[in-house]
Motif scaffolding. Sequence first.
Motif, PDB file in Angstrom:
ATOM      1  N   LYS A 120      43.067 -48.143  87.621  1.00  0.00           N
ATOM      2  CA  LYS A 120      43.270 -48.116  89.021  1.00  0.00           C
ATOM      3  C   LYS A 120      43.045 -49.371  89.726  1.00  0.00           C
ATOM      4  O   LYS A 120      41.962 -49.966  90.098  1.00  0.00           O
ATOM      5  CB  LYS A 120      42.465 -47.015  89.911  1.00  0.00           C
ATOM      6  CG  LYS A 120      42.752 -45.652  89.232  1.00  0.00           C
ATOM      7  CD  LYS A 120      41.696 -44.808  89.806  1.00  0.00           C
ATOM      8  CE  LYS A 120      41.987 -43.213  89.412  1.00  0.00           C
ATOM      9  NZ  LYS A 120      41.259 -42.153  89.977  1.00  0.00           N
ATOM     10  N   THR A 121      44.283 -50.083  90.370  1.00  0.00           N
ATOM     11  CA  THR A 121      44.172 -51.319  90.876  1.00  0.00           C
ATOM     12  C   THR A 121      44.727 -51.178  92.270  1.00  0.00           C
ATOM     13  O   THR A 121      45.507 -50.168  92.672  1.00  0.00           O
ATOM     14  CB  THR A 121      44.878 -52.300  90.149  1.00  0.00           C
ATOM     15  OG1 THR A 121      46.231 -52.001  90.241  1.00  0.00           O
ATOM     16  CG2 THR A 121      44.492 -52.280  88.873  1.00  0.00           C
ATOM     17  N   VAL A 122      44.957 -52.318  93.055  1.00  0.00           N
ATOM     18  CA  VAL A 122      45.572 -52.318  94.294  1.00  0.00           C
ATOM     19  C   VAL A 122      47.114 -51.858  94.178  1.00  0.00           C
ATOM     20  O   VAL A 122      47.700 -50.860  94.731  1.00  0.00           O
ATOM     21  CB  VAL A 122      45.347 -53.611  95.000  1.00  0.00           C
ATOM     22  CG1 VAL A 122      46.674 -53.867  96.221  1.00  0.00           C
ATOM     23  CG2 VAL A 122      44.067 -53.967  95.540  1.00  0.00           C
ATOM     24  N   TYR A 143      47.419 -48.051  92.189  1.00  0.00           N
ATOM     25  CA  TYR A 143      46.834 -46.983  93.013  1.00  0.00           C
ATOM     26  C   TYR A 143      46.550 -46.971  94.463  1.00  0.00           C
ATOM     27  O   TYR A 143      46.617 -45.910  95.206  1.00  0.00           O
ATOM     28  CB  TYR A 143      45.281 -46.841  92.332  1.00  0.00           C
ATOM     29  CG  TYR A 143      44.482 -45.415  92.551  1.00  0.00           C
ATOM     30  CD1 TYR A 143      45.261 -44.359  92.051  1.00  0.00           C
ATOM     31  CD2 TYR A 143      43.380 -45.237  93.371  1.00  0.00           C
ATOM     32  CE1 TYR A 143      44.586 -43.138  92.254  1.00  0.00           C
ATOM     33  CE2 TYR A 143      42.692 -43.999  93.437  1.00  0.00           C
ATOM     34  CZ  TYR A 143      43.252 -43.009  93.036  1.00  0.00           C
ATOM     35  OH  TYR A 143      42.778 -41.731  93.077  1.00  0.00           O
ATOM     36  N   TRP A 144      46.210 -48.042  95.197  1.00  0.00           N
ATOM     37  CA  TRP A 144      46.051 -48.122  96.571  1.00  0.00           C
ATOM     38  C   TRP A 144      47.375 -47.668  97.270  1.00  0.00           C
ATOM     39  O   TRP A 144      48.275 -48.366  97.076  1.00  0.00           O
ATOM     40  CB  TRP A 144      45.406 -49.480  97.009  1.00  0.00           C
ATOM     41  CG  TRP A 144      44.081 -49.598  96.481  1.00  0.00           C
ATOM     42  CD1 TRP A 144      43.539 -49.793  95.238  1.00  0.00           C
ATOM     43  CD2 TRP A 144      43.056 -50.295  97.353  1.00  0.00           C
ATOM     44  NE1 TRP A 144      42.508 -49.881  95.064  1.00  0.00           N
ATOM     45  CE2 TRP A 144      42.035 -50.452  96.400  1.00  0.00           C
ATOM     46  CE3 TRP A 144      42.889 -51.001  98.368  1.00  0.00           C
ATOM     47  CZ2 TRP A 144      40.990 -51.330  96.686  1.00  0.00           C
ATOM     48  CZ3 TRP A 144      41.784 -51.614  99.005  1.00  0.00           C
ATOM     49  CH2 TRP A 144      40.771 -51.762  97.933  1.00  0.00           C
ATOM     50  N   THR A 181      44.454 -50.732 103.907  1.00  0.00           N
ATOM     51  CA  THR A 181      43.161 -50.862 103.384  1.00  0.00           C
ATOM     52  C   THR A 181      42.722 -52.026 102.748  1.00  0.00           C
ATOM     53  O   THR A 181      41.520 -52.493 102.801  1.00  0.00           O
ATOM     54  CB  THR A 181      43.311 -49.816 102.304  1.00  0.00           C
ATOM     55  OG1 THR A 181      43.916 -48.324 103.018  1.00  0.00           O
ATOM     56  CG2 THR A 181      41.799 -49.152 101.827  1.00  0.00           C
ATOM     57  N   ARG A 211      38.844 -48.002 102.301  1.00  0.00           N
ATOM     58  CA  ARG A 211      38.748 -48.577 100.916  1.00  0.00           C
ATOM     59  C   ARG A 211      37.916 -47.149  99.988  1.00  0.00           C
ATOM     60  O   ARG A 211      38.506 -46.643  98.983  1.00  0.00           O
ATOM     61  CB  ARG A 211      38.064 -49.637 100.601  1.00  0.00           C
ATOM     62  CG  ARG A 211      38.023 -50.066  99.031  1.00  0.00           C
ATOM     63  CD  ARG A 211      36.575 -50.096  98.535  1.00  0.00           C
ATOM     64  NE  ARG A 211      36.376 -50.689  97.218  1.00  0.00           N
ATOM     65  CZ  ARG A 211      35.197 -50.862  96.622  1.00  0.00           C
ATOM     66  NH1 ARG A 211      34.403 -50.234  97.027  1.00  0.00           N
ATOM     67  NH2 ARG A 211      35.069 -51.394  95.276  1.00  0.00           N
ATOM     68  N   THR A 265      40.191 -43.885  99.689  1.00  0.00           N
ATOM     69  CA  THR A 265      41.890 -43.962  99.221  1.00  0.00           C
ATOM     70  C   THR A 265      41.345 -44.534  97.620  1.00  0.00           C
ATOM     71  O   THR A 265      41.562 -43.628  96.927  1.00  0.00           O
ATOM     72  CB  THR A 265      42.487 -45.085  99.778  1.00  0.00           C
ATOM     73  OG1 THR A 265      41.849 -46.279  99.956  1.00  0.00           O
ATOM     74  CG2 THR A 265      42.897 -44.541 101.055  1.00  0.00           C
ATOM     75  N   SER A 266      40.808 -45.728  97.371  1.00  0.00           N
ATOM     76  CA  SER A 266      40.736 -46.263  95.932  1.00  0.00           C
ATOM     77  C   SER A 266      39.478 -45.667  95.315  1.00  0.00           C
ATOM     78  O   SER A 266      39.638 -45.442  94.103  1.00  0.00           O
ATOM     79  CB  SER A 266      40.706 -47.813  96.196  1.00  0.00           C
ATOM     80  OG  SER A 266      39.355 -48.061  96.427  1.00  0.00           O
ATOM     81  N   LYS A 267      38.818 -45.166  96.159  1.00  0.00           N
ATOM     82  CA  LYS A 267      37.356 -44.538  95.471  1.00  0.00           C
ATOM     83  C   LYS A 267      37.324 -43.139  96.332  1.00  0.00           C
ATOM     84  O   LYS A 267      37.729 -42.869  97.201  1.00  0.00           O
ATOM     85  CB  LYS A 267      36.135 -45.225  95.986  1.00  0.00           C
ATOM     86  CG  LYS A 267      36.210 -46.936  95.455  1.00  0.00           C
ATOM     87  CD  LYS A 267      36.132 -46.851  94.109  1.00  0.00           C
ATOM     88  CE  LYS A 267      36.164 -48.383  93.472  1.00  0.00           C
ATOM     89  NZ  LYS A 267      36.096 -48.573  92.117  1.00  0.00           N
TER      90      LYS A 267
END
Lengths: 350, 424
Positions: free
Chosen positions: A100-102, A105-106, A111, B274, B277-279
């Motif tokens: 999961k990276t920018v 995943y992001w 964000t 952050r 979304t990413s976590k």
Amino acid sequence: MSKFPKLIAGTALATLIAAPTLAEPFGLGREALPEEIAAWNLDIAPDGSNLPVGSGSVEDGEMIFSDNCAACHGEFAEGSGNWPKLAGGDDTLANEDPLKTVGSYWPYLSTVYDYVRRSMPFGAAQTISDDDVYAMVAYILYSNYLVEDDFVLSNENFMDVEMPNADGFIVDDRAETEYPHWTEANACYEDCKDDVQITMRATVLDVTPEETEEASVEEAADDGTTEMVAAETTEEAAPEMAAPDPELVAAGENVFKKCKACHKVGEGAKNGTGPMLNGVMGHPAGQVDGFRYSSALEDAAAGGLVWDEESLAAFLAKPRDFIKGTKMSFVGLRKDEDIAAVSAYLSTFK
Amino acid sequence: MDDLKTSRRGFLMSSAAAGGALLTTGAAQAQGGPDPLITEVQYWASGLGDGVDATPYGLPIEYEADVIRRNVPWLTADPISSINFTPIHALDGTITPQGCAFERHHSGAIELRKEDFRLMINGLVDKPLVFTYADLERFPRENHVYFCECAANTGMEWAGAQLNGAQFTHGMIHNMEYSGVPLRTLLEEAGIEAAGDLSDKWVYVEGADASSNGRSIPMEKALDDVLVAFKANGEALRMEHGYPVRLVVPGWEGNMWVKWLRRIEVTDHAVESREETSKYTDTLADGTSRKWTWVMDAKSVVTSPSPQSPITHGPGPLVITGLAWSGHGAITGVDVSLDGGANWQKARLAKEGESKALTRFYLDIDWDGSEMLLQSRAHDETGYVQPTKAQLREVRGLNSVYHNNCIQTWHVKENGEAENVEVS
């Protein structure tokens, strides 16, 4: 309400939402000033609202990233050690170990800008200019092959960037997919299974941290003693240096946790994000083999900078004031006693 | 690694051996003659102990030195942005002492004086306000006991039994009595008429530390039971728990309980920060991810016997105990299985379950000394029953990290040692 999962029974919700306007204020607090709101109200919405005016290029971002981020996130945002990887992982989300990276995943670019501007670099948050944050975000996009190397990101074109996993999220659906199945009515009490076998054991993996805390503390103390012996031996050769106070050294070891992410000490210490620090105390600056120093630090070293208690204290208090342009993205130690403790600790590594 | 293995096995064996020795000694004394601890005058029965003020703020006696928070170093890159675990295997009752309650920081625990504390309310409010700490103390206050569980609690166990100890598998939780001001009161003070229809509004809450941790909370939750807290278990919050002021979001994942709270913004959108979304999102088998999975579902665990708390006596009376909790409300019952889930019996609740707080359960048995596959299963007031790991995997796949509320199994052996296992 349709976009929220059902949190509270309908009637209670109606009451909650209807009532607040009826309460009498207490007249406590004071009005927030516009400058104060501007200073703290930095969060950026997914639609890009509240983005500052500005821009930054992939080209500039590469340098800024290298100086401020690469220590933990890798030169190409590929990550380092246990630190987050920011690039790669395309099409891995359905795999056994998704990366999961920018890029992978992001869902929102807002964000990335929001988080980098407010919370990074680790140890020196809110020290990067808005334009430089645009440049860093542009470089992260470039590392994920989402933009070309001549790309310039700005508040104007920000919303044009498409995030690959933008549609990859659904709102919590446990109330539909899980709760109806796991109920009293479905709970079994007797003869629920024909046969029960152990299928996996934690001791096979053996990743539980050591339980004998005392032993490890003793080991650490033993190490300390060894260092102390070494320190005393050196002391004979250099009688002007007093042996550091063991309590101060121990306190310094604790403070040094703030430095350990980037700097290694002790036997076999290697360069990381920062140079290894064995023998730093009492020696000329910028001399560790194989470490690429900032030109600012190299200039200071050429000017004869030697790390002693005084210079190290000044550097550790405000690194970027003491050496303008240092790569060390650490904001500094606020307490004099912490600085003294770290100096004492470092002086034990010859 | 070899050393570690050896010494941990050494620890487990020595604790079992010590238990055995204790048992033998006790028996021998009873049969072989009077106990000198009774018949001889002991030094504590003759001399003097410490005076008052020996420790102006007391710590546990040295014999309890192993009841401490522990971390799992390989889990995170750096202890400044990391988590540790409450020693739940060694505690009883339900209230977690602050000094051993788990910590989770993103940029380290900061020292923020009450005098330097400012709390801003801005956004869609009638009048944006700034409060000092002294201001907060002048609002009407409430007291509530709530559990705080990290969404990642038991997260290392998704792929299989991994960490050998209830502290490590279930210790990202604590339960304290909070004193503070309802968030609703502060929002009313700023006035939320400006927000118009509240049903689709949010509050964004943010901390003062360098991580600037921020989360979006739907307005209906903000107006329901969220607390702006400054005391826990009767005393000031500890630095590591957000001194001087933290947010308490009952029943919802710990990451939303923003520490060193500095700002509350009323918005018409989720910020999608952050941390949301990413976590703290949950990836399903097909690669789609759930977001806004705020509530901590019902869960329980046997805290003793467990790998760090083996049985140190032989057959006979045995107290099996553990904790149960639900983010949806009160625990209504806990079942315990001794045979890996084939048969279940109802445990005794120490007292009636309280909403969104830990409940202690006991099952007092006459242990015959044979091995057990110990499990517990929580029921909450919504009628929900804690699922097995297989049931969770069936819906979510294997890629999840957070919200693992599966039934835990301890394999208790004839010698009293226990191990974290998975069963068919």
